[in-house]
Write a protein that holds these residues in place. Structure first.
Motif, PDB file in Angstrom:
ATOM      1  N   LYS A   1     -30.529-116.122  52.379  1.00 50.58           N
ATOM      2  CA  LYS A   1     -31.832-116.546  51.876  1.00 50.58           C
ATOM      3  C   LYS A   1     -31.687-117.308  50.564  1.00 50.58           C
ATOM      4  N   TRP A   2     -30.817-116.833  49.692  1.00 48.22           N
ATOM      5  CA  TRP A   2     -30.662-117.467  48.382  1.00 48.22           C
ATOM      6  C   TRP A   2     -29.956-118.816  48.494  1.00 48.22           C
ATOM      7  N   ILE A   3     -29.095-118.962  49.460  1.00 48.88           N
ATOM      8  CA  ILE A   3     -28.462-120.271  49.705  1.00 48.88           C
ATOM      9  C   ILE A   3     -29.530-121.276  50.147  1.00 48.88           C
TER      10      ILE A   3
ATOM     11  N   VAL B   1     -27.393-106.911  53.515  1.00 53.68           N
ATOM     12  CA  VAL B   1     -26.902-107.629  52.342  1.00 53.68           C
ATOM     13  C   VAL B   1     -26.767-109.121  52.632  1.00 53.68           C
ATOM     14  N   SER B   2     -26.176-109.453  53.749  1.00 51.48           N
ATOM     15  CA  SER B   2     -25.931-110.869  54.060  1.00 51.48           C
ATOM     16  C   SER B   2     -27.228-111.645  54.249  1.00 51.48           C
TER      17      SER B   2
ATOM     18  N   LEU C   1     -22.268-118.333  44.503  1.00 50.85           N
ATOM     19  CA  LEU C   1     -21.731-116.976  44.600  1.00 50.85           C
ATOM     20  C   LEU C   1     -22.065-116.360  45.954  1.00 50.85           C
ATOM     21  N   SER C   2     -23.283-116.601  46.429  1.00 50.98           N
ATOM     22  CA  SER C   2     -23.699-116.047  47.727  1.00 50.98           C
ATOM     23  C   SER C   2     -22.812-116.567  48.857  1.00 50.98           C
TER      24      SER C   2
ATOM     25  N   THR D   1     -26.846-107.299  38.267  1.00 54.44           N
ATOM     26  CA  THR D   1     -26.156-106.004  38.254  1.00 54.44           C
ATOM     27  C   THR D   1     -25.721-105.596  39.653  1.00 54.44           C
ATOM     28  N   SER D   2     -26.579-105.814  40.630  1.00 55.60           N
ATOM     29  CA  SER D   2     -26.238-105.464  42.013  1.00 55.60           C
ATOM     30  C   SER D   2     -25.121-106.355  42.547  1.00 55.60           C
ATOM     31  N   LEU D   3     -25.166-107.647  42.198  1.00 54.37           N
ATOM     32  CA  LEU D   3     -24.098-108.560  42.616  1.00 54.37           C
ATOM     33  C   LEU D   3     -22.760-108.155  41.998  1.00 54.37           C
ATOM     34  N   LYS D   4     -22.789-107.784  40.739  1.00 55.77           N
ATOM     35  CA  LYS D   4     -21.559-107.363  40.058  1.00 55.77           C
ATOM     36  C   LYS D   4     -20.991-106.103  40.710  1.00 55.77           C
TER      37      LYS D   4
END
Length: 676
Positions: free
Chosen positions: A597-599, A591-592, A628-629, A668-671
């Protein structure tokens, strides 16, 4: 000799491990039995055809050889498969009993028997043999040094006789090469009906020699000549595909009334008719009380019908709101005179006038479900498209048509232009498990059809909206009803997607073209990575009211590069589910790694945007995800206790639909992660 034996032994060992679930067949065959063994390919591999098939099988077998040779690089010695050059010693023997007729209810079954030294295809007609060749191509395996087929016996036939794809060429014209490459892709997944939506408010796309005004005034110069139409029909015929044309009447008539305003229903100045540049439902409608309307349509059908040898002709008939009928006193008087109470009655009267026009050319009338009224001919085929958005349960209108004695085709649930997940389409069945229809009623359900409306599609992006999802729809219409495992479908779809490229389908390669444009020819990796977690806005919300995008607006933006079923979003969902099930170090790392990666992507996009204005619209969404990440990383790595208010605020920002016409597919997965 010793080296060859070693290769064969390696191939045998490789295949000994193969199980059915490892194969990437789509559609999945009705019956397949694998055995321990292989058929090893060499440059001496040849094909021989016996029986009494249609000549299309020789074209199909030659195309099969070229595709197989392209994959293996073996330089097959056989160039072309012909009737006069038979070879009884060829390793692939194709036996066809009779010539297949392009149409419904033809025998498309086949038996494929792969032995270690011989492959045999037996089929009643060449149509089944063509399907068998596609299955054989999908069976190709390899090890580090060679290619082979696993030994197997397959018996197969389709569940439904109508397995279609509609392409709308009125909203955005699609050149001949685009149509032909999609016909190749259809054949690869055993689809057999191409529905060609040729006219609408935004354009008239077929040459009518007796009435050149239709293309002179209502096509913007973008149309198919009759010779081009014939070439597409032949191309489809060679691939076992029926072409069904659609001339949409009496509504969706802006284009035809641009050329012939005198047959319109509106009573104001006729000079106001023009080709429509927006998307939506419009008022211009043919006048059913005017004899000239039927004269013109009859002359159009007289030219169009002979171009299409098939038995079916689609007349549209959808979305006529009747506003111009209601405001026209002459039409209201016509209704009273003919005892037509409602506009539905009037439209039925209109449609019934078309039946003999088509019948004289041997055509059976087909139309969208609005044509189904109490007085409509039972010989008409009802094309079901309405669903929950129109107040009907999924599949209800197709069931109603079958109960009322009509043959019917389902498209509700197969609208691929809605940008919905492939899962939605795959689990949509023309005859649901809980169906209460009788056997006779079920037999009237011919099958289904994927519909590609092109309000937001160009020749550059069309393929990415059709494929690979339509391969999953093809499986729904071919395979057993209990073939519904989503994990298996996604796994096989990845390989099918890649293999479609050899047919010229551009859904993968054109993405990079679009991203380079957006990046101003800079490095596109960050854009590509971000596109793998973004999807275009769904269910027509990208173009609310049909006014943001005209038919000449650019379709070269970030939303056009994105596609449904964003690949990294699927992988992230799996990682989150694993982590929530077992919060160990490995699952935490999964997950991390996405969050980090998104950061990094956000930083790269900001840098990229300094010389790429088209990147700017996606930055707010990228920043929200990055923020959020960062917060989630601190929580997951136990460096900070959760701040519920902050996390909820950030997740709301990640659910925004206000940036670049895309949405975050990982929302949805983040929520779910935050909720845990």
């Amino acid at each position: 000799m010793k080296y060859s034996l070693i290769l064969l032994f390696v191939a045998f060992i490789s295949n000994a491990q193969i199980k059915k679930e490892q194969l990437d067949l789509m559609p999945w065959p009705q019956n397949i039995n694998l055995s321990d063994g292989t058929f090893a390919l060499s440059k001496n591999f040849k094909v021989n055809i016996t029986g009494n098939p249609n000549p299309r099988i020789f074209t199909g077998a030659t195309n099969f050889l070229r595709r197989l040779d392209g994959r293996t690089g073996l330089f097959f010695q056989q160039g072309f498969v012909t009737k006069i050059n038979q070879d009884p010693t060829a390793e692939l023997q194709i036996n066809c009993v009779q010539s297949g007729k392009i149409g419904l209810y033809e025998d498309e079954s086949y038996q494929l028997d792969i032995q270690s030294n011989k492959i045999t295809i037996n089929a009643t007609s060449d149509l089944g043999a063509l399907h068998a060749l596609e299955t054989l191509l999908q069976l190709l395996q390899n090890n580090s040094t060679s290619y082979y087929f696993p030994t197997a016996k397959i018996t197969d036939l389709p569940r439904f006789t109508w397995r279609g794809l509609m392409i709308d060429v009125a909203r955005h014209f699609q050149p001949i090469d685009v149509i032909k490459r999609n016909l190749d892709a259809m054949a690869a997944v055993k689809m057999n009906v191409f529905h060609w939506h040729l006219t609408d408010d935004q354009g008239w796309r077929i040459q009518i020699k007796k009435h050149p005004k239709l293309t002179d005034l209502a096509s913007d110069g973008l149309f198919y000549t009759q010779e081009e139409i014939k070439s597409v029909v032949k191309y489809a015929n060679d691939r076992g595909i029926l072409v069904v044309p659609e001339i949409d009447v009496p509504g969706h008539a802006s284009a035809i009334l641009t050329a012939y305003p005198e047959i319109g229903s509106k009573i104001t100045a006729i000079s106001t008719n023009k080709i429509e540049r927006n998307a939506g439902i419009f008022n211009p409608t043919l006048d059913p009380s005017n004899p000239k309307t039927y004269q013109l349509l009859s002359e159009i059908f007289d030219e169009v019908c002979p171009l299409f040898p098939g038995d079916y002709f689609h007349i549209g008939g959808d979305e006529n709101e009747g506003k111009d009928w209601d405001s026209n006193p002459k039409i209201q008087e016509f209704k009273k005179k003919n005892k037509l109470v409602t506009n539905h009655d009037l439209q039925t009267h209109f449609t019934m006038q078309l039946v003999p026009m088509l019948k004289k050319h041997g055509k059976q009338l087909m139309g969208w479900e609005e044509i189904m009224t109490k007085d409509m001919s039972k010989n008409a085929i009802i094309h079901s498209w309405k669903g929950p958005n129109e107040g009907l349960p999924v599949g209800q209108s197709v069931a109603n048509a079958a109960k009322n004695g009509y043959k019917t085709v389902l498209s509700n649930g197969f609208y691929i232009d809605l940008m919905q997940s492939v899962n939605d389409h795959y689990l949509n069945d023309p005859i649901p498990q809980n169906s209460t229809l009788t056997a006779e009623e079920k037999a009237r359900i011919l099958g289904g059809e994927a519909t590609m409306w092109t309000e937001l599609v160009s020749p550059m992006t069309l393929d990415s909206r059709i494929w690979p999802r339509t391969a999953a729809i093809a499986e729904r219409l071919w395979s057993n009803q209990d073939v519904v495992d989503l994990n298996s479908m996604h796994k096989r779809l990845k390989n099918v997607s890649f293999r479609l490229e050899e047919l010229g389908i551009t859904h993968i390669r054109n993405k990079a073209v679009l991203l380079r444009n957006i990046a101003n020819n800079q490095e596109i990796k960050a854009l590509e990575d971000f596109s793998n977690i973004c999807e275009p806005l769904k269910i027509y919300s990208r173009n609310k009211g049909g006014t943001e995008y005209q038919m000449y607006s650019p379709l070269t933006l970030f939303a056009d590069a994105c596609a449904p079923d964003a690949s990294d979003a699927l992988d992230f969902e799996a990682a989150v589910n694993l982590y929530l099930k077992t919060k160990n170090a490995n699952n935490q790392l999964l997950v991390s790694s996405f969050l980090r990666k998104w950061i990094a992507i956000n930083t790269d996009l900001v840098n990229l945007s300094s010389n790429a204005p088209l990147v700017q619209p996606i930055l707010p969404l990228s920043k929200s995800l990055s923020d959020l990440s960062q917060q989630l990383l601190l929580v997951i790595e136990n460096k900070q206790t959760p701040n519920a208010v902050l996390l909820n605020d950030l997740i709301k920002q990640c659910n925004s639909k206000d940036h670049a016409d895309v949405e975050l597919a990982v929302y949805t997965s983040l929520k779910k992660l935050i909720g845990a």
